[in-house]
Design an enzyme around this catalytic site. Structure first.
Site, PDB file in Angstrom:
ATOM      1  N   LYS A  95       0.794  -1.209   0.200  1.00 43.06           N
ATOM      2  CA  LYS A  95      -0.067  -0.039   0.009  1.00 43.06           C
ATOM      3  C   LYS A  95       0.767   1.322  -0.038  1.00 43.06           C
ATOM      4  O   LYS A  95       0.569   2.170   0.764  1.00 43.06           O
ATOM      5  CB  LYS A  95      -1.104   0.004   1.206  1.00 43.06           C
ATOM      6  CG  LYS A  95      -1.921  -1.131   1.056  1.00 43.06           C
ATOM      7  CD  LYS A  95      -3.050  -1.057   2.271  1.00 43.06           C
ATOM      8  CE  LYS A  95      -3.913  -2.195   2.320  1.00 43.06           C
ATOM      9  NZ  LYS A  95      -3.235  -3.360   2.813  1.00 43.06           N
TER      10      LYS A  95
HETATM   11  O1  LIG Z   1      -9.188  -3.017   1.615  1.00 39.38           O
HETATM   12  C1  LIG Z   1      -8.352  -3.629   2.036  1.00 39.38           C
HETATM   13  C2  LIG Z   1      -6.942  -3.750   1.704  1.00 39.38           C
HETATM   14  C3  LIG Z   1      -5.962  -4.662   2.123  1.00 39.38           C
HETATM   15  N1  LIG Z   1      -6.395  -5.425   3.099  1.00 39.38           N
HETATM   16  C4  LIG Z   1      -5.453  -6.297   3.860  1.00 39.38           C
HETATM   17  O2  LIG Z   1      -5.930  -7.884   3.433  1.00 39.38           O
HETATM   18  C5  LIG Z   1      -5.698  -8.620   4.468  1.00 39.38           C
HETATM   19  C6  LIG Z   1      -6.931  -9.018   5.100  1.00 39.38           C
HETATM   20  O3  LIG Z   1      -6.829  -9.939   6.215  1.00 39.38           O
HETATM   21  P1  LIG Z   1      -7.862 -10.814   6.733  1.00 39.38           P
HETATM   22  O4  LIG Z   1      -7.323 -11.511   8.029  1.00 39.38           O
HETATM   23  O5  LIG Z   1      -8.158 -11.858   5.804  1.00 39.38           O
HETATM   24  O6  LIG Z   1      -9.025  -9.925   7.365  1.00 39.38           O
HETATM   25  C7  LIG Z   1      -4.739  -7.799   5.395  1.00 39.38           C
HETATM   26  O7  LIG Z   1      -3.453  -7.993   5.017  1.00 39.38           O
HETATM   27  C8  LIG Z   1      -5.115  -6.447   5.070  1.00 39.38           C
HETATM   28  O8  LIG Z   1      -3.923  -5.497   5.186  1.00 39.38           O
HETATM   29  C9  LIG Z   1      -7.802  -5.547   3.722  1.00 39.38           C
HETATM   30  O9  LIG Z   1      -8.069  -6.306   4.553  1.00 39.38           O
HETATM   31  N2  LIG Z   1      -8.693  -4.307   3.313  1.00 39.38           N
END
Ligand SMILES: O=c1ccn([C@@H]2O[C@H](COP(=O)(O)O)[C@@H](O)[C@H]2O)c(=O)[nH]1
Length: 288
Positions: A95
């Protein structure tokens, strides 16, 4: 192979839209590894080995390594994925977003240091903050568009008075990604699986770009609704608008003991099967 081709190939070969997110939290490592930062690589490598044939991408989250000074383990992890799953593309979730000269360094970090196939970026600083990444032929970038968190609305849902039609910010980002910013087919969008209606809207504006959809599992997003809203294919089932559904914690921490990798595989199998129901008439076309 370029990122987009790798993605479509892995989706077809593994019959999947699932991406496993690699977000290793030392406090949640299994058994005797709990709290021991030096085992981030071991933990993630075992998850990769257990799920490699079920996924279309892996998405390591850089913060979980950098926070502990464990970038060396992240380098090893990407090298490990290359060997254990050479056909699976790697999306580095970083990001980033900064002025061009600094973006050049971040691009070097993502694509040269770590060897990622794609990277997540904030588009907030404009095209000149994204362009340095696009100089790497065939590499992908995913622009934050409608993120999975509730606060995403604070800015992303605001209307832009000076743009014709007064689109909401996330709609404008989608239009830029489908059009002028996407000179060589390298741009995709991040849209949270927690907001299927917005995914539908983004897909209407950006019919062909890949959509990375985090938010299933721990964040409670509706995986099937997200795929239905985002995936597009032609009459033969060939994908024309790809989707990638990410789950991190729901898979990484499916069990807390020595069976964590087996449990992660079981959970990944379940999610992969669930996602397939969303496009049942059009599972990703199988290749040998
Ligand atoms: O909008 C967003 C962008 C990035 N993320 C990232 O994805 C994973 C989600 O993790 P979970 O454990 O499946 O919830 C995490 O690395 C976030 O930084 C997001 O969640 N939303």
């Amino acid at each position: 192979m370029i990122f987009l081709d790798m993605l479509l190939h892995a989706q077809a070969r593994h019959q999947t839209y699932l991406c496993v997110g690699l977000d290793p939290d030392p406090a949640r490592l299994p058994g005797r590894w709990r709290g021991r930062v030096e085992h981030l690589f071991d933990f993630c490598a075992a998850i990769v080995d257990a799920t490699a044939d079920l996924v279309c991408a892996f998405k390591p989250q850089i913060a979980y390594f950098a926070a502990h000074g464990a970038e060396g383990q992240l380098e090893r992890l990407l090298a490990h994925i290359r060997v254990a799953a050479p056909e699976v593309p790697i999306i580095l979730d970083a990001k980033r977003g900064d002025i061009g000269s600094t973006a050049e360094q971040y691009a070097k970090e993502a694509f040269e240091r770590y060897g990622a196939d794609a990277v997540t970026l904030s588009p907030f600083m404009g095209f000149d903050s994204v362009e340095p990444y696009l100089r790497y032929p065939g590499k992908g970038v995913f622009l934050l568009c409608r993120t999975s968190n509730p606060g995403g609305d604070d800015l992303q849902a605001q209307r832009l008075a000076d743009v014709p039609g007064q689109p909401r910010l996330f709609e404008h980002i989608a239009a830029l990604a489908q059009g002028p910013w996407n000179r060589h087919g390298q741009v995709g969008l991040v849209v949270g699986a927690t907001y299927p209606q917005e995914i539908e809207r983004v897909r209407a504006i950006a019919p062909t770009v890949p959509l990375l959809m985090p938010g299933v599992g721990a964040q409670g997003g509706d995986a099937v609704a997200a795929v239905r809203a985002g995936w597009r294919g032609d009459a033969t089932g060939r994908t024309t608008g790809p989707v990638i559904v990410n789950a991190s914690r729901a898979i990484l921490y499916a069990a807390g003991g020595a069976d964590y990798a087996d449990a992660a595989r079981t959970q990944a199998e379940r999610l992969r099967a669930l996602l397939a129901t969303a496009t049942q008439r059009h599972a990703p076309q199988r290749v040998n």
